[in-house]
Design a protein around this motif. Structure first.
Motif, PDB file in Angstrom:
ATOM      1  N   TRP A 150      -6.189   0.133   4.602  1.00 17.53           N
ATOM      2  CA  TRP A 150      -7.125  -0.232   5.663  1.00 17.53           C
ATOM      3  C   TRP A 150      -7.162  -1.729   5.930  1.00 17.53           C
ATOM      4  CZ3 TRP A 150      -7.691   3.335   8.838  1.00 17.53           C
ATOM      5  CH2 TRP A 150      -7.745   4.655   8.439  1.00 17.53           C
ATOM      6  N   PRO A 151      -7.180  -2.603   4.919  1.00 15.94           N
ATOM      7  CA  PRO A 151      -7.104  -4.044   5.240  1.00 15.94           C
ATOM      8  C   PRO A 151      -5.808  -4.421   5.956  1.00 15.94           C
ATOM      9  CG  PRO A 151      -7.854  -3.743   2.993  1.00 15.94           C
ATOM     10  CD  PRO A 151      -7.446  -2.390   3.501  1.00 15.94           C
ATOM     11  N   SER A 152      -4.708  -3.759   5.603  1.00 18.56           N
ATOM     12  CA  SER A 152      -3.447  -4.079   6.288  1.00 18.56           C
ATOM     13  C   SER A 152      -3.487  -3.647   7.744  1.00 18.56           C
ATOM     14  CB  SER A 152      -2.267  -3.434   5.562  1.00 18.56           C
ATOM     15  OG  SER A 152      -2.326  -2.020   5.681  1.00 18.56           O
ATOM     16  N   ALA A 197       0.820  -1.207   0.000  1.00 21.89           N
ATOM     17  CA  ALA A 197       0.000   0.000   0.000  1.00 21.89           C
ATOM     18  C   ALA A 197       0.853   1.255   0.000  1.00 21.89           C
ATOM     19  CB  ALA A 197      -0.937  -0.006   1.209  1.00 21.89           C
ATOM     20  N   ASN A 238      -1.524   3.271  -2.586  1.00 22.88           N
ATOM     21  CA  ASN A 238      -2.914   2.860  -2.715  1.00 22.88           C
ATOM     22  C   ASN A 238      -3.557   2.768  -1.335  1.00 22.88           C
ATOM     23  OD1 ASN A 238      -5.339   1.686  -3.281  1.00 22.88           O
ATOM     24  ND2 ASN A 238      -4.504   0.049  -4.549  1.00 22.88           N
ATOM     25  N   GLN A 239      -4.513   3.656  -1.065  1.00 24.77           N
ATOM     26  CA  GLN A 239      -5.177   3.644   0.233  1.00 24.77           C
ATOM     27  C   GLN A 239      -6.168   2.495   0.377  1.00 24.77           C
ATOM     28  OE1 GLN A 239      -6.957   7.415   1.093  1.00 24.77           O
ATOM     29  NE2 GLN A 239      -5.065   8.228   1.967  1.00 24.77           N
ATOM     30  N   ASP A 240      -6.579   1.910  -0.733  1.00 22.30           N
ATOM     31  CA  ASP A 240      -7.503   0.776  -0.658  1.00 22.30           C
ATOM     32  C   ASP A 240      -6.856  -0.441   0.012  1.00 22.30           C
ATOM     33  OD1 ASP A 240      -9.453   2.248  -1.863  1.00 22.30           O
ATOM     34  OD2 ASP A 240      -9.038   1.494  -3.879  1.00 22.30           O
ATOM     35  N   LEU A 241      -5.546  -0.548  -0.062  1.00 22.65           N
ATOM     36  CA  LEU A 241      -4.845  -1.646   0.599  1.00 22.65           C
ATOM     37  C   LEU A 241      -4.397  -1.288   2.016  1.00 22.65           C
ATOM     38  CD1 LEU A 241      -2.575  -3.018  -2.272  1.00 22.65           C
ATOM     39  CD2 LEU A 241      -4.661  -4.013  -1.355  1.00 22.65           C
TER      40      LEU A 241
END
Length: 182
Positions: free
Chosen positions: A57-59, A47, A52-55
C-alpha cells in the motif's frame, strides 16, 4: 504630456486582442517526482519479492501521488489578464523605452508561488521576472522595466510566460501567452 501605448490581453478562455494563440506545454516532473516514483517502484518490488502486503500500500500510494499532483496542475491552472504600457509608445535606437506590465488574476491558482516573465524580442533586451499575486481573483501585480533597442526597426513585445508548481512541488508547468504589443 506623456503619451502611452497600451495593449490588453484576456485569458485563454475569453476573446483576445491578439490573434496569436498561446503555445501549449506540458507540465515537467521535478527531481522530487523521480525520487518518489523510484522509491515507490523499489517498495513495490520488495513487497512482491517478500510477499508482504504491508509494503504494497505505501508503494501504490507513492506511485499514485505524483499522478494526483499532475491532475491538479493540468485541471486548475491560474488565469491572468495582461496589460502593457509603453512610454514612449515608439522608441528610437539607443533610447530607453519604459515598459509597465500589469497582470490581473482572473482565476487564482495553486497554493504555491507563480512566477512570470515578460519576454520581449531579443533585439530589445531582456524582460524582468517577477512574482504574481494569485491569492484571490482580481489581485493585480505590476512590474516595470526598461528596454534599450540597439537597432532601428519594428519590434513586438510578444512573449509572456508564467510558471507554477503543484502543491507538493512534484510538477512544474510553464505557460507561454500570445499577447502581442507592437
Amino acid at each position: 504630456a506623456r503619451s502611452t501605448s497600451s495593449t490588453t490581453c484576456a485569458p485563454p478562455s475569453l476573446p483576445r486582442v491578439a490573434p496569436r494563440p498561446p503555445m501549449r506545454s506540458l507540465p515537467r516532473p521535478t527531481g522530487r517526482t523521480v525520487i518518489v516514483w523510484a522509491i515507490g517502484v523499489v517498495l513495490l518490488l520488495v513487497a512482491i519479492g517478500l510477499g508482504n502486503q504491508d509494503l504494497l500500500w505505501p508503494s501504490v500510494f507513492l506511485l499514485v501521488l505524483p499522478l494526483v499532483a499532475l491532475i491538479s496542475v493540468v485541471i486548475r491552472p491560474p488565469r491572468f489578464t495582461l496589460e502593457r504600457t509603453l512610454d514612449p509608445p515608439t522608441g528610437q535606437a539607443g533610447q530607453p523605452l519604459s515598459v509597465r506590465v500589469n497582470v490581473t488574476t482572473v482565476r487564482s491558482g495553486p497554493l504555491t508561488a507563480v512566477f512570470a516573465e515578460d519576454v520581449p524580442d531579443p533585439a530589445l533586451g531582456r524582460g524582468v521576472p517577477f512574482r504574481l499575486d494569485t491569492t484571490e481573483a482580481g489581485a493585480t501585480t505590476s512590474a516595470e522595466y526598461v528596454l534599450h533597442p540597439q537597432r532601428r526597426g519594428r519590434f513586438e513585445l510578444s512573449g509572456f510566460a508564467y510558471r507554477f508548481a503543484d502543491f507538493l512541488g512534484l510538477w512544474v508547468h510553464t505557460v507561454r501567452g500570445g499577447c502581442v504589443t507592437p
